[in-house]
Design a protein around this motif. Structure first.
Motif, PDB file in Angstrom:
ATOM      1  N   GLU A  43      -7.664  -0.603   9.537  1.00 50.14           N
ATOM      2  CA  GLU A  43      -6.378  -0.699   8.860  1.00 50.14           C
ATOM      3  C   GLU A  43      -6.065  -2.158   8.570  1.00 50.14           C
ATOM      4  OE1 GLU A  43      -1.713   0.278   9.879  1.00 50.14           O
ATOM      5  OE2 GLU A  43      -3.244   1.762  10.416  1.00 50.14           O
ATOM      6  N   ASN A  92      -6.319   1.073   4.287  1.00 54.76           N
ATOM      7  CA  ASN A  92      -7.067   1.548   5.444  1.00 54.76           C
ATOM      8  C   ASN A  92      -8.494   1.895   5.036  1.00 54.76           C
ATOM      9  OD1 ASN A  92      -6.829   4.035   4.141  1.00 54.76           O
ATOM     10  ND2 ASN A  92      -5.221   4.777   5.503  1.00 54.76           N
ATOM     11  N   SER A 112      -8.692  -6.640   7.695  1.00 55.41           N
ATOM     12  CA  SER A 112      -8.397  -5.721   8.800  1.00 55.41           C
ATOM     13  C   SER A 112      -8.679  -6.375  10.152  1.00 55.41           C
ATOM     14  CB  SER A 112      -9.229  -4.441   8.663  1.00 55.41           C
ATOM     15  OG  SER A 112     -10.616  -4.730   8.769  1.00 55.41           O
ATOM     16  N   THR A 170       0.271   5.851   8.202  1.00 50.57           N
ATOM     17  CA  THR A 170      -0.954   5.416   8.862  1.00 50.57           C
ATOM     18  C   THR A 170      -0.582   4.228   9.733  1.00 50.57           C
ATOM     19  OG1 THR A 170      -3.145   4.452   8.563  1.00 50.57           O
ATOM     20  CG2 THR A 170      -1.574   4.093   6.791  1.00 50.57           C
TER      21      THR A 170
END
Length: 236
Positions: free
Chosen positions: A63, A97, A57, A198
């Motif tokens: 995310e 995520n 991430s 998302t």
């Protein structure tokens, strides 16, 4: 980064400092070292998934990096078939995520109850078998898609908690297998699962992978039953 330290500290503390009560008042409580040895696989695997998500991430811990996701998640796009052998392994370690990785690691923490019963080696073997058994779920999708996460393995651990038992009858085992098969059939003929967005990524819950992971664990535990201490003593 701060969130990473908070969740890893909380996860470690919960597993290390929660100790089940002795079966008898005459038994001594578990020591810190004894408790650690009983849940070390769940502890270290959870911390591993948190750490991998931190790196994938870009240290944002919110995310996954989209380029890494497309590279390491398992897809069904024939043009990218050269990556399938790599992705069949790497997709298990990628999460989309924070909510995704947190849910799966929480599942590992709960599955520590199973590790206390069977030991770390069998816990990891069931997790591996169930995770690999979930891979064919990608064949259930006709549209281009990529799957990721260890949730199939988590469902396998949950199934093993109830079926990896001494004295489980053939009828009970067949019932467990039948439940997974019926679940797969219902998912196959049912409506499409709603997508959830998302950021720039869109994802679905891979219920097929969950059912296949549970089925793989049940079959493994039936044909490779765990060795119980009592049976070993009788044999000797």
């Amino acid at each position: 980064m701060i969130l990473f330290f908070i969740v890893t500290a909380a996860y470690t503390s919960l597993l290390l400092f929660y100790k089940p009560s002795p079966n008898s008042l005459k038994d001594a409580p578990l020591t810190f070292v004894e408790n650690f040895t009983q849940i070390r696989a769940a502890l270290f695997s959870g911390l591993l998934f948190f750490s991998i998500f931190l790196f994938t991430s870009d240290f944002g811990f919110d995310e996954v990096n989209q380029q890494l996701y497309r590279l390491f998640a398992l897809n069904n796009i024939s043009a990218a078939a050269i990556l399938w052998p790599l992705q069949s392994i790497t997709h298990l370690f990628i999460h989309i995520n924070f909510a995704h990785v947190l849910t799966n690691v929480a599942g590992l923490g709960i599955a520590a109850a199973y590790e206390r019963q069977v030991g770390s080696a069998r816990f990891m073997m069931v997790l591996l078998v169930a995770s690999l058994s979930s891979i064919p779920s990608i064949l259930f999708y006709s549209e281009p898609i990529a799957i990721c996460g260890i949730s199939g393995g988590i469902f396998g651990l949950a199934a093993a908690y109830f079926t990896d038992q001494e004295g489980l009858s053939t009828k009970e085992w067949l019932y467990a297998v039948l439940i997974c098969i019926v679940l797969l059939a219902l998912l196959s003929v049912g409506g499409k699962i709603d997508s959830t967005a998302t950021g720039a990524l869109q994802f679905k819950i891979d219920h097929y992978g969950h059912a296949l992971g549970a089925l793989g664990a049940i079959v493994y535990c039936r044909f490779r039953p765990r060795k119980l201490a009592g049976n070993s003593r009788l044999a000797s």
